[in-house]
Structure formats: structure tokens, C-alpha cells
Design an enzyme around this catalytic site. Structure first.
Site, PDB file in Angstrom:
ATOM      1  N   SER A   1      43.074  47.976  30.600  1.00 53.89           N
ATOM      2  CA  SER A   1      43.533  48.151  31.987  1.00 53.89           C
ATOM      3  C   SER A   1      44.794  48.993  31.993  1.00 53.89           C
ATOM      4  O   SER A   1      45.576  48.978  31.017  1.00 53.89           O
ATOM      5  CB  SER A   1      43.868  46.790  32.601  1.00 53.89           C
ATOM      6  OG  SER A   1      44.571  46.948  33.819  1.00 53.89           O
TER       7      SER A   1
ATOM      8  N   TYR B   1      47.768  38.627  31.834  1.00 53.74           N
ATOM      9  CA  TYR B   1      46.695  39.624  31.889  1.00 53.74           C
ATOM     10  C   TYR B   1      47.152  40.927  31.240  1.00 53.74           C
ATOM     11  O   TYR B   1      46.461  41.485  30.383  1.00 53.74           O
ATOM     12  CB  TYR B   1      46.321  39.863  33.359  1.00 53.74           C
ATOM     13  CG  TYR B   1      45.304  40.959  33.584  1.00 53.74           C
ATOM     14  CD1 TYR B   1      43.937  40.714  33.404  1.00 53.74           C
ATOM     15  CD2 TYR B   1      45.685  42.234  33.995  1.00 53.74           C
ATOM     16  CE1 TYR B   1      42.993  41.708  33.620  1.00 53.74           C
ATOM     17  CE2 TYR B   1      44.756  43.233  34.208  1.00 53.74           C
ATOM     18  CZ  TYR B   1      43.405  42.967  34.027  1.00 53.74           C
ATOM     19  OH  TYR B   1      42.480  43.957  34.228  1.00 53.74           O
TER      20      TYR B   1
HETATM   21  N1  LIG Z   1      38.501  46.287  38.964  1.00 53.37           N
HETATM   22  C1  LIG Z   1      39.553  46.926  38.522  1.00 53.37           C
HETATM   23  O1  LIG Z   1      40.223  47.637  39.275  1.00 53.37           O
HETATM   24  C2  LIG Z   1      39.954  46.832  37.075  1.00 53.37           C
HETATM   25  C3  LIG Z   1      41.084  47.514  36.666  1.00 53.37           C
HETATM   26  C4  LIG Z   1      41.464  47.447  35.338  1.00 53.37           C
HETATM   27  C5  LIG Z   1      40.708  46.725  34.429  1.00 53.37           C
HETATM   28  N2  LIG Z   1      39.610  46.051  34.857  1.00 53.37           N
HETATM   29  C6  LIG Z   1      38.860  45.297  33.844  1.00 53.37           C
HETATM   30  O2  LIG Z   1      37.484  45.609  33.938  1.00 53.37           O
HETATM   31  C7  LIG Z   1      36.708  44.478  33.547  1.00 53.37           C
HETATM   32  C8  LIG Z   1      35.701  44.162  34.646  1.00 53.37           C
HETATM   33  O3  LIG Z   1      36.444  43.966  35.833  1.00 53.37           O
HETATM   34  P1  LIG Z   1      35.745  43.725  37.241  1.00 53.37           P
HETATM   35  O4  LIG Z   1      36.706  44.155  38.270  1.00 53.37           O
HETATM   36  O5  LIG Z   1      34.379  44.287  37.241  1.00 53.37           O
HETATM   37  O6  LIG Z   1      35.725  42.117  37.217  1.00 53.37           O
HETATM   38  P2  LIG Z   1      34.984  41.051  38.110  1.00 53.37           P
HETATM   39  O7  LIG Z   1      34.284  41.697  39.261  1.00 53.37           O
HETATM   40  O8  LIG Z   1      35.976  39.980  38.368  1.00 53.37           O
HETATM   41  O9  LIG Z   1      33.885  40.505  37.061  1.00 53.37           O
HETATM   42  C9  LIG Z   1      34.293  39.858  35.895  1.00 53.37           C
HETATM   43  C10 LIG Z   1      33.062  39.566  35.037  1.00 53.37           C
HETATM   44  O10 LIG Z   1      33.487  38.804  33.902  1.00 53.37           O
HETATM   45  C11 LIG Z   1      32.709  37.625  33.791  1.00 53.37           C
HETATM   46  N3  LIG Z   1      33.515  36.527  33.303  1.00 53.37           N
HETATM   47  C12 LIG Z   1      34.726  36.105  33.769  1.00 53.37           C
HETATM   48  N4  LIG Z   1      35.141  35.030  33.089  1.00 53.37           N
HETATM   49  C13 LIG Z   1      34.184  34.765  32.163  1.00 53.37           C
HETATM   50  C14 LIG Z   1      34.037  33.764  31.175  1.00 53.37           C
HETATM   51  N5  LIG Z   1      34.943  32.788  30.987  1.00 53.37           N
HETATM   52  N6  LIG Z   1      32.916  33.782  30.400  1.00 53.37           N
HETATM   53  C15 LIG Z   1      31.974  34.722  30.603  1.00 53.37           C
HETATM   54  N7  LIG Z   1      32.062  35.695  31.508  1.00 53.37           N
HETATM   55  C16 LIG Z   1      33.146  35.714  32.300  1.00 53.37           C
HETATM   56  C17 LIG Z   1      32.194  37.360  35.218  1.00 53.37           C
HETATM   57  O11 LIG Z   1      30.958  36.711  35.147  1.00 53.37           O
HETATM   58  P3  LIG Z   1      30.713  35.179  35.587  1.00 53.37           P
HETATM   59  O12 LIG Z   1      31.710  34.827  36.656  1.00 53.37           O
HETATM   60  O13 LIG Z   1      29.300  35.204  36.021  1.00 53.37           O
HETATM   61  O14 LIG Z   1      30.898  34.392  34.346  1.00 53.37           O
HETATM   62  C18 LIG Z   1      32.029  38.761  35.772  1.00 53.37           C
HETATM   63  O15 LIG Z   1      30.741  39.252  35.467  1.00 53.37           O
HETATM   64  C19 LIG Z   1      37.694  43.344  33.279  1.00 53.37           C
HETATM   65  O16 LIG Z   1      37.951  43.257  31.914  1.00 53.37           O
HETATM   66  C20 LIG Z   1      38.946  43.801  34.026  1.00 53.37           C
HETATM   67  O17 LIG Z   1      40.103  43.270  33.464  1.00 53.37           O
HETATM   68  C21 LIG Z   1      39.212  46.089  36.159  1.00 53.37           C
END
Ligand SMILES: NC(=O)c1ccc[n+]([C@@H]2O[C@H](COP(=O)([O-])OP(=O)(O)OC[C@H]3O[C@@H](n4cnc5c(N)ncnc54)[C@H](OP(=O)(O)O)[C@@H]3O)[C@@H](O)[C@H]2O)c1
Length: 249
Positions: free
Chosen positions: A147, A161
Site C-alpha cells: 500500500s 496497517y
Molecule cells: N482499496 C484500496 O484503496 C487499497 C489501497 C492500498 C492497498 N490496498 C490493499 O489491497 C488489498 C485488497 O484491498 P481491497 O480494498 O480490495 O479490500 P477489501 O475490499 O476490504 O477486501 C479484502 C479481502 O480480504 C479478505 N480477507 C480479509 N480478512 C481476511 C481473513 N482474516 N482471512 C481471509 N481473508 C480475509 C476478504 O474476504 P472475506 O471477508 O470474505 O474473508 C476480502 O476478500 C489489501 O491488501 C489492501 O490492504 C487497497
């Protein structure tokens, strides 16, 4: 179709929403077998062509469960030749204060630190080590999702985080050195503000200062993950690619 038919396999954590959801669609479109890992059970109305044999129900916050998941993944891959072309460590958690505010270094409870590090940092290394043999057999590729918060203080992303993502960025470098001699490339992508549920209210203010003046889409992130798992990036390892519309400048 089995791997002897030339079908590639990816293991992807956190496929149920956001960036992971777009990534599974991208790889499915290219004909890959996508083995998804998340806390939910397999959805019978799965929006991409997959069966329950391609889903692993695992809580990445529980180290024992991760160990069981690794065994189960290896078992399922073995049936198709024991090769794994890609592992994408995408699942991540970003706990916030009740109104979506940043959890700082003073107040973040220790159990939150532990959960965040287990899901965002320890689970990726456990999966990578556990699936090493299968990745080496395919001369595969690992992509860790870090991130922008890993390299600068962010108004909403918490301290636990941010530091877990910084550690994952550093781990990517270390793994590139260790796994490279076995033919495995290890890279990271560092998204900025991508349009998903993880964003906090107020992100629209940040967007005003991003050079491209907009949020990124999950499909734009999935395209770079796909690139890093494809032959087009065959000499790229140890890199961390910013996907943030120029936010880091
Ligand atoms: N969105 C952004 O702007 C952004 C920016 C920087 C970095 N990121 C990174 O990109 C990645 C994806 O982000 P996103 O925004 O797509 O996240 P999101 O919409 O919150 O989705 C998170 C995913 O992780 C899974 N997850 C969470 N806790 C878990 C656990 N304990 N065991 C297994 N699975 C788990 C969830 O599945 P379940 O709930 O079904 O388990 C979900 O599929 C993350 O690593 C995040 O830090 C995102």
C-alpha cells in the site's frame, strides 16, 4: 481441464471483494484456474466459472488455519501436476476508528496489531513458504499487495496497517533474493486510493491532490497483477509498482 492441457493455476487470497474480485475475473478471462482463499464458504452463485474445488475457506488471522489451508492447496494442486504459476497475497485488513479515523501508535490495542500483522504479513510468508515447491516447479511468480501507506503517513490508514505493509514491501525484497535462484519472481504492487470498500469517508479530499485527480479502479490494479504473473514481466523481480495515479510524487 488439467494442467497437462496447459492451464495455469493461481492461488489468490481475498477474492470475494474489491481488488481480489477484479483479479479473479481477469485471470479467469485469460483461462487460468483460480484457487480463491477467504473466510466465506464457496458461493453457489459464484460470479466466475469455478466450482467448490477451487475455493479454500480459511481465516488468515488464525495461523493454524493457514497451515491447514496450505496442506489443502497443495493437495488440490497435486491432483493437477503439482505446479503453481502464481500466488497473489491480496487479502488485507485495515482496522479504523468508529468514524473511519486513523488508529495511531498511542491507542491501537495490541490484539489489533497482532491480527493486522498475522493477516497482512505473516499469512503471505506462510503461504509462500508452504507453496514453494509447487511455485518452483512452475517457475512461478508471487505478488504481494502492499500500500502507499507503507511508505508515508496516511490520513486514514492506521499505524499497524502501515507498518505491516512496509514489512511486506521489505519481505518482497528479501524473498526476491531467496526465491529468485529457484526461478520464482517476487514482486509487490502498492495501490493508492482504489475504489473499494476499504476506503474511508473523506477520500474524495485526497483525490483532489492526486495528479490524475481520480480514484483508481480495481480492474486497473488487476491488470498490473496479471502483468506481473505473465511472461511479459519475465525479468522483473524485487520490484514494488505504484498504482496510484501519481499520488507518491
Ligand atoms: N482499496 C484500496 O484503496 C487499497 C489501497 C492500498 C492497498 N490496498 C490493499 O489491497 C488489498 C485488497 O484491498 P481491497 O480494498 O480490495 O479490500 P477489501 O475490499 O476490504 O477486501 C479484502 C479481502 O480480504 C479478505 N480477507 C480479509 N480478512 C481476511 C481473513 N482474516 N482471512 C481471509 N481473508 C480475509 C476478504 O474476504 P472475506 O471477508 O470474505 O474473508 C476480502 O476478500 C489489501 O491488501 C489492501 O490492504 C487497497
Amino acid at each position: 481441464m488439467s494442467q497437462s492441457d496447459g492451464r495455469k493455476t493461481i492461488v489468490l487470497t481475498g477474492a470475494s471483494r474489491g481488488i481480489g474480485h477484479a483479479t479473479v475475473k481477469r485471470f479467469s478471462r485469460e483461462g487460468w484456474r483460480v484457487i480463491t482463499c477467504s473466510r466465506q464458504a464457496f458461493a453457489e452463485n459464484c460470479p466466475w466459472p469455478a466450482g467448490p474445488e477451487d475455493h479454500i475457506k480459511v481465516d488468515l488471522a488464525d495461523p493454524e488455519d493457514v497451515g491447514l489451508a496450505v496442506s489443502e492447496i497443495r493437495h488440490r494442486i497435486e491432483a493437477e501436476g503439482g505446479q503453481l504459476q502464481a500466488l497473489v497475497n491480496n487479502a488485507g485488513i485495515s482496522p479504523k476508528l468508529p468514524e473511519g479515523g486513523r488508529m495511531n501508535s498511542f491507542d491501537t490495542p495490541m490484539h489489533v496489531w497482532r491480527d493486522v500483522f498475522q493477516v497482512n504479513f505473516f499469512a503471505p510468508i506462510m503461504l509462500a513458504r508452504g507453496l514453494f515447491k509447487e511455485l518452483a516447479a512452475a517457475r512461478g511468480s508471487i505478488v504481494n499487495v502492499t500500500s502507499i501507506a507503507g511508505t508515508r503517513v496516511h490520513p486514514f490508514a492506521g499505524t499497524a496497517y502501515a507498518t505491516s505493509k512496509a514489512a511486506l514491501g521489505s519481505l518482497t525484497r528479501e524473498m526476491a533474493a531467496d526465491f529468485g535462484p529457484h526461478g520464482i519472481r517476487v514482486n509487490a504492487i502498492a495501490p493508492g486510493e482504489i475504489d473499494t470498500a476499504i476506503l474511508s469517508p473523506g477520500t474524495d479530499k485526497i483525490v483532489e491532490t492526486i495528479p490524475l485527480r481520480r480514484l483508481g479502479s480495481t480492474a486497473e490494479v488487476a491488470d498490473i497483477i496479471y502483468f506481473l504473473c505473465s511472461g511479459q514481466s519475465s525479468y522483473v523481480s524485487g520490484a514494488e509498482i505504484h498504482i496510484n495515479g501519481g499520488q507518491h510524487v
